[in-house]
Motif scaffolding. Sequence first.
Motif, PDB file in Angstrom:
ATOM      1  N   THR A   1       0.829  -1.211   0.000  1.00 49.77           N
ATOM      2  CA  THR A   1       0.000   0.000   0.000  1.00 49.77           C
ATOM      3  C   THR A   1       0.863   1.260   0.000  1.00 49.77           C
ATOM      4  N   ASP A   2       2.189   1.082  -0.030  1.00 46.28           N
ATOM      5  CA  ASP A   2       3.101   2.224   0.073  1.00 46.28           C
ATOM      6  C   ASP A   2       3.626   2.711  -1.269  1.00 46.28           C
ATOM      7  N   CYS A   3       3.250   2.039  -2.362  1.00 43.25           N
ATOM      8  CA  CYS A   3       3.714   2.451  -3.684  1.00 43.25           C
ATOM      9  C   CYS A   3       2.803   1.826  -4.737  1.00 43.25           C
ATOM     10  N   SER A   4       3.034   2.153  -5.992  1.00 41.08           N
ATOM     11  CA  SER A   4       2.280   1.528  -7.077  1.00 41.08           C
ATOM     12  C   SER A   4       2.792   0.108  -7.294  1.00 41.08           C
ATOM     13  N   VAL A   5       1.856  -0.832  -7.426  1.00 43.51           N
ATOM     14  CA  VAL A   5       2.226  -2.232  -7.625  1.00 43.51           C
ATOM     15  C   VAL A   5       1.417  -2.824  -8.781  1.00 43.51           C
ATOM     16  N   VAL A   6       2.034  -3.784  -9.468  1.00 44.28           N
ATOM     17  CA  VAL A   6       1.366  -4.505 -10.544  1.00 44.28           C
ATOM     18  C   VAL A   6       1.639  -5.991 -10.333  1.00 44.28           C
ATOM     19  N   PHE A   7       0.575  -6.786 -10.260  1.00 46.94           N
ATOM     20  CA  PHE A   7       0.776  -8.224 -10.115  1.00 46.94           C
ATOM     21  C   PHE A   7      -0.440  -8.968 -10.657  1.00 46.94           C
ATOM     22  N   SER A   8      -0.262 -10.266 -10.883  1.00 47.67           N
ATOM     23  CA  SER A   8      -1.332 -11.091 -11.433  1.00 47.67           C
ATOM     24  C   SER A   8      -2.367 -11.423 -10.363  1.00 47.67           C
ATOM     25  N   ASP A   9      -3.555 -11.801 -10.835  1.00 41.86           N
ATOM     26  CA  ASP A   9      -4.624 -12.223  -9.926  1.00 41.86           C
ATOM     27  C   ASP A   9      -4.354 -13.666  -9.492  1.00 41.86           C
ATOM     28  N   ASN A  10      -3.398 -13.814  -8.585  1.00 43.13           N
ATOM     29  CA  ASN A  10      -2.961 -15.142  -8.167  1.00 43.13           C
ATOM     30  C   ASN A  10      -4.032 -15.912  -7.408  1.00 43.13           C
TER      31      ASN A  10
ATOM     32  N   THR B   1      -2.926  -0.064  -6.946  1.00 41.84           N
ATOM     33  CA  THR B   1      -2.777  -1.513  -7.100  1.00 41.84           C
ATOM     34  C   THR B   1      -3.423  -1.942  -8.408  1.00 41.84           C
ATOM     35  N   ASP B   2      -2.634  -2.520  -9.288  1.00 42.50           N
ATOM     36  CA  ASP B   2      -3.096  -2.941 -10.610  1.00 42.50           C
ATOM     37  C   ASP B   2      -3.008  -4.470 -10.681  1.00 42.50           C
ATOM     38  N   ILE B   3      -4.159  -5.132 -10.616  1.00 44.45           N
ATOM     39  CA  ILE B   3      -4.200  -6.596 -10.622  1.00 44.45           C
ATOM     40  C   ILE B   3      -4.572  -7.073 -12.021  1.00 44.45           C
ATOM     41  N   ILE B   4      -3.685  -7.864 -12.616  1.00 46.58           N
ATOM     42  CA  ILE B   4      -3.853  -8.304 -14.001  1.00 46.58           C
ATOM     43  C   ILE B   4      -4.524  -9.690 -14.030  1.00 46.58           C
ATOM     44  N   PRO B   5      -5.608  -9.855 -14.811  1.00 50.27           N
ATOM     45  CA  PRO B   5      -6.297 -11.155 -14.889  1.00 50.27           C
ATOM     46  C   PRO B   5      -5.403 -12.260 -15.441  1.00 50.27           C
ATOM     47  N   VAL B   6      -5.723 -13.495 -15.066  1.00 50.90           N
ATOM     48  CA  VAL B   6      -4.990 -14.666 -15.560  1.00 50.90           C
ATOM     49  C   VAL B   6      -5.954 -15.571 -16.332  1.00 50.90           C
TER      50      VAL B   6
END
Length: 337
Positions: free
Chosen positions: A153-162, A319-324
Amino acid sequence: MGTIYDLAKITGFSITTVSKALNNYSDVSEKTKAKIVQAAADMGYLPNAHAQSLSTKRSWTIGVMFSEANEVGMMHPFFNAIIESFRKATEQQGYDLIFASRNLRNRDMSYLEHFQHRAVDGIVVICSDQMDKHVQELIQSSIPIVVVDMDSTDCSVVFSDNLSGGTLAVNHLYELGHRLIAHIAGDMTIDAGLARIEGYKQAMDRLALPIPDGYLINGGFFSVEEGKQAMQTLLALPKRPTAVFVAGDQMAIGAMEAIHEAGLQVPHDISVVGYDDIEMSKYVTPKLTTVRQDTERIGQHAAELLIEQIVNKKRVMTTDIIPVDLIVRQSTGPVKA
């Protein structure tokens, strides 16, 4: 390409003033500096990138740092694909990448100090080790930053919808008739590993499937050898699973090797689902069913988020969550009657 004398003649300023402007001296006004820099770029006296740097006060460089416990960096196909996508997206906007050397850890310099010394405009961190003090120092700094493959929550993050990825894998195996479904997890200190475990657990719970003792096993840091060792442990259980969801394709390849060495067949005896959809998953035998992470989209989104911060000169926490997607191949099949 002209000389500094030609540039002085064209702009009407003295050679001293032109020289000071090109070297960014503070006693030259911004208006004068901009006029000289533009004229220098127009006549080819300065490379465009140098001219842009002087006029915009940017270095047009982005720092890249890897932080993963097994320190494979770009040798891992997943990270390699993300960086390639990120590189293409940032180069289109005129940026170059500077990779931080791990040798910094042996010097009296932190990653933050290194990037500050190189005057980068922003930093992308490929991170599976959220406890890394160097990562936390970068996150707490004022430099624009995007972290890939870690939640914060302290910066911009990008990760998959694990979380959804774990659910997709279990649901697929259930639809094939499997009820004894094990999970070879990634290290449980890693966000991605934890989320895939949770997706597995939630899916098993919704399907009213118990998780027998020993069916949830830590496969370590996503290597082929660790996947093989974890599968050997599962095969030694009194009641072995009929299907295994593995938290990484490289571990899944190791798991299939262990199954073959035990005289069993994939998927006839045990079905295997991997995670990542690395290039090799299409070429192993049998071809690997896997949860695909969209590395192209992850890299692109990371680039967009970082450049937005650089241009606006303002850090953003998003927070950018990318679909899988589930890619079905030959390593999964109906449960053996």
